[in-house]
Design an enzyme around this catalytic site. Sequence first.
Site, PDB file in Angstrom:
ATOM      1  N   LYS A   1      90.553  84.224  -8.748  1.00 42.32           N
ATOM      2  CA  LYS A   1      90.559  83.904 -10.186  1.00 42.32           C
ATOM      3  C   LYS A   1      91.148  82.511 -10.363  1.00 42.32           C
ATOM      4  CE  LYS A   1      91.500  86.874 -14.188  1.00 42.32           C
ATOM      5  NZ  LYS A   1      92.420  87.903 -14.676  1.00 42.32           N
TER       6      LYS A   1
HETATM    7  O1  G3P Z   1      91.976  90.079 -18.182  1.00 43.73           O
HETATM    8  C1  G3P Z   1      92.797  89.271 -18.944  1.00 43.73           C
HETATM    9  C2  G3P Z   1      93.663  90.148 -19.775  1.00 43.73           C
HETATM   10  O2  G3P Z   1      94.542  90.812 -18.956  1.00 43.73           O
HETATM   11  C3  G3P Z   1      94.420  89.459 -20.840  1.00 43.73           C
HETATM   12  O3  G3P Z   1      94.732  90.428 -21.764  1.00 43.73           O
HETATM   13  O4  G3P Z   1      95.929  91.458 -23.607  1.00 43.73           O
HETATM   14  O5  G3P Z   1      97.056  89.717 -22.191  1.00 43.73           O
HETATM   15  O6  G3P Z   1      95.272  89.063 -23.781  1.00 43.73           O
HETATM   16  P1  G3P Z   1      95.795  90.137 -22.891  1.00 43.73           P
END
Ligand code: G3P
Length: 218
Positions: free
Chosen positions: A83
Amino acid sequence: MKFFVDTADVGEIKELAESGLIDGVTTNPSLVAKSGRDFKTIITEICALTDGPVSAEVAALDADGMITEGRALAEIAENVAVKVPLTWEGLRACKTLTDGGTMVNVTLCFSANQALMAAKAGATFVSPFIGRLDDMGLDGMELIEEIRTIYDNYLDLNTEILAASIRTVGHVKQSALAGADVATVPPGVIKALVKHPLTDKGLEAFMADWKKTGQKIV
Ligand code: G3P
């Protein structure tokens, strides 16, 4: 549509992987920090639980550093997807790594132009962050729709749209309607996808009536 589970909690991944309903896993530095465990150990354990892509994020900010780290991560297992962030340096690293046969997930995508550039760099996956756009009062789903349209306009763009930053069951439905190839979903939201009060109520009634019959199937 493929489902990845968005967590670095190996216990939760094991339980979901055993269901056979999970096609891969995504992690990020925040999820690794939350686990409190060693990054490479986590990735090794996750890769043993699924044959699907397991996203492991680099920490370097320059292309050469990302390539070095990405190659080290890719050595852990065949199903590691490196990633990298959606920066100029990240796209340079993406091109080199994908040219060398490594899967790459380009993350932190917030615009259609960024997604177009990720595809040009040969990304295996691009991760538009729906929830974080919604947090700003924007429409994360509109971004998925735009990327779908652009990618479908050009058959030579093979990057898969990986809807990320999913917070709700509604996000999953909308991602599927918009044609995302993959949704990466937190474990709690995956489990919530099968819940409906009418299912619970209907099952309760069926079981009560079945008991009245006094019968057994086996
Ligand atoms: O895959 C990316 C994700 O984990 C981000 O999620 O909820 O931290 O915006 P969030």
